[in-house]
Motif scaffolding. Sequence first.
Motif, mmCIF file in Angstrom:
data_model
loop_
_atom_site.group_PDB
_atom_site.id
_atom_site.type_symbol
_atom_site.label_atom_id
_atom_site.label_comp_id
_atom_site.label_asym_id
_atom_site.label_seq_id
_atom_site.Cartn_x
_atom_site.Cartn_y
_atom_site.Cartn_z
ATOM 1 N N THR A 74 0.797 -1.220 0.000
ATOM 2 C CA THR A 74 0.000 0.000 0.000
ATOM 3 C C THR A 74 0.830 1.271 0.000
ATOM 4 O O THR A 74 0.323 2.316 -0.376
ATOM 5 C CB THR A 74 -0.967 0.030 1.200
ATOM 6 O OG1 THR A 74 -0.217 -0.073 2.411
ATOM 7 C CG2 THR A 74 -1.973 -1.108 1.103
ATOM 8 N N ARG A 75 2.099 1.207 0.437
ATOM 9 C CA ARG A 75 2.923 2.415 0.402
ATOM 10 C C ARG A 75 4.376 2.124 0.692
ATOM 11 O O ARG A 75 4.722 1.100 1.282
ATOM 12 C CB ARG A 75 2.397 3.487 1.331
ATOM 13 C CG ARG A 75 2.421 3.113 2.790
ATOM 14 C CD ARG A 75 1.927 4.223 3.666
ATOM 15 N NE ARG A 75 3.090 4.803 4.315
ATOM 16 C CZ ARG A 75 3.051 5.643 5.308
ATOM 17 N NH1 ARG A 75 1.900 6.062 5.755
ATOM 18 N NH2 ARG A 75 4.140 6.103 5.847
ATOM 19 N N LEU A 76 5.208 3.071 0.289
ATOM 20 C CA LEU A 76 6.629 3.046 0.620
ATOM 21 C C LEU A 76 6.802 3.786 1.933
ATOM 22 O O LEU A 76 6.391 4.940 2.060
ATOM 23 C CB LEU A 76 7.442 3.723 -0.497
ATOM 24 C CG LEU A 76 8.941 3.808 -0.271
ATOM 25 C CD1 LEU A 76 9.582 2.430 -0.408
ATOM 26 C CD2 LEU A 76 9.566 4.782 -1.258
ATOM 27 N N ILE A 77 7.389 3.120 2.924
ATOM 28 C CA ILE A 77 7.611 3.729 4.241
ATOM 29 C C ILE A 77 8.950 4.474 4.253
ATOM 30 O O ILE A 77 9.066 5.576 4.774
ATOM 31 C CB ILE A 77 7.588 2.657 5.352
ATOM 32 C CG1 ILE A 77 6.276 1.880 5.334
ATOM 33 C CG2 ILE A 77 7.879 3.253 6.707
ATOM 34 C CD1 ILE A 77 5.059 2.687 5.702
ATOM 35 N N VAL A 92 8.439 -1.113 3.131
ATOM 36 C CA VAL A 92 7.116 -0.995 2.526
ATOM 37 C C VAL A 92 6.047 -1.422 3.529
ATOM 38 O O VAL A 92 6.330 -2.063 4.537
ATOM 39 C CB VAL A 92 6.998 -1.855 1.240
ATOM 40 C CG1 VAL A 92 7.919 -1.342 0.153
ATOM 41 C CG2 VAL A 92 7.261 -3.322 1.528
ATOM 42 N N ARG A 93 4.806 -1.069 3.207
ATOM 43 C CA ARG A 93 3.644 -1.502 4.001
ATOM 44 C C ARG A 93 2.971 -2.629 3.237
ATOM 45 O O ARG A 93 2.542 -2.450 2.103
ATOM 46 C CB ARG A 93 2.687 -0.353 4.220
ATOM 47 C CG ARG A 93 1.399 -0.726 4.912
ATOM 48 C CD ARG A 93 1.488 -0.826 6.411
ATOM 49 N NE ARG A 93 1.890 0.453 6.949
ATOM 50 C CZ ARG A 93 2.424 0.610 8.149
ATOM 51 N NH1 ARG A 93 2.602 -0.426 8.931
ATOM 52 N NH2 ARG A 93 2.780 1.777 8.590
ATOM 53 N N SER A 130 -2.182 -4.628 8.402
ATOM 54 C CA SER A 130 -0.965 -4.375 7.650
ATOM 55 C C SER A 130 0.240 -4.375 8.581
ATOM 56 O O SER A 130 0.097 -4.317 9.795
ATOM 57 C CB SER A 130 -1.064 -3.044 6.901
ATOM 58 O OG SER A 130 -1.259 -1.980 7.807
ATOM 59 N N THR A 132 4.807 -3.384 8.502
ATOM 60 C CA THR A 132 5.948 -2.838 7.786
ATOM 61 C C THR A 132 6.949 -3.954 7.524
ATOM 62 O O THR A 132 7.225 -4.774 8.400
ATOM 63 C CB THR A 132 6.610 -1.718 8.608
ATOM 64 O OG1 THR A 132 5.652 -0.671 8.794
ATOM 65 C CG2 THR A 132 7.839 -1.166 7.897
ATOM 66 N N ASN A 165 -3.643 -5.358 -6.687
ATOM 67 C CA ASN A 165 -3.244 -4.587 -5.516
ATOM 68 C C ASN A 165 -1.809 -4.889 -5.085
ATOM 69 O O ASN A 165 -1.406 -4.521 -3.994
ATOM 70 C CB ASN A 165 -4.207 -4.844 -4.353
ATOM 71 C CG ASN A 165 -4.260 -6.317 -3.970
ATOM 72 O OD1 ASN A 165 -3.484 -7.125 -4.452
ATOM 73 N ND2 ASN A 165 -5.197 -6.654 -3.108
ATOM 74 N N ILE A 168 3.533 -1.255 -5.920
ATOM 75 C CA ILE A 168 3.684 0.183 -5.697
ATOM 76 C C ILE A 168 4.850 0.667 -6.553
ATOM 77 O O ILE A 168 5.820 -0.037 -6.767
ATOM 78 C CB ILE A 168 3.905 0.550 -4.213
ATOM 79 C CG1 ILE A 168 5.120 -0.170 -3.637
ATOM 80 C CG2 ILE A 168 2.656 0.285 -3.391
ATOM 81 C CD1 ILE A 168 5.515 0.313 -2.249
ATOM 82 N N VAL A 170 7.134 4.252 -6.835
ATOM 83 C CA VAL A 170 7.395 5.570 -6.242
ATOM 84 C C VAL A 170 8.575 6.184 -6.954
ATOM 85 O O VAL A 170 9.589 5.514 -7.154
ATOM 86 C CB VAL A 170 7.671 5.462 -4.732
ATOM 87 C CG1 VAL A 170 7.926 6.829 -4.131
ATOM 88 C CG2 VAL A 170 6.523 4.774 -4.023
#
Length: 170
Positions: A74-77, A92-93, A130, A132, A165, A168, A170
Amino acid sequence: AVNTSAYDQNSSSADPLFRFSVAPDFYMPGSDSVNNIGFATTDVPRDLTGALRSVTPDPGAYEFSVPGADAGLTRLIAPVSPLTLGNQNVDVRIKSFGTVALTSANIDWTINGVAQTPAFWTGALNFGDSATQSLGSYNFATSGFYRIKAWTSNPNFVNDSFPLNDTINV
């Protein structure tokens, strides 16, 4: 005072987790919170792809099934912007989108199109949970733009039946 109404008694408020489907070209839901919550009617026997509606149809234009095991990113941490030069962790998440507990998944990743050492996530995530995951570190040696791409595969050691899904960029 409480305002009561007879309207929307059967309504549902839930995130359908719409994902873009390339073939056919439309958005389709992927959340079990909207799966099979519709009211059966003979007026709409098929969805927009021609699939028969179930006894408890999905709301909207697309009849779908939520996979048992489904991992997504869902995202880059990390790293964060603005980027600090030098060695940085890439985190990542990962999220469980399936109906059964997610216990493992492969995570592949590239930086500027160059494959990095894959990561393997293990744990226990129920639907919607979720965590990390560290993918490793990378030496961001020069200033400029970096493209980080990561994606999941083989959730719980099975083929991913809902890959929309997974990735990601970025």
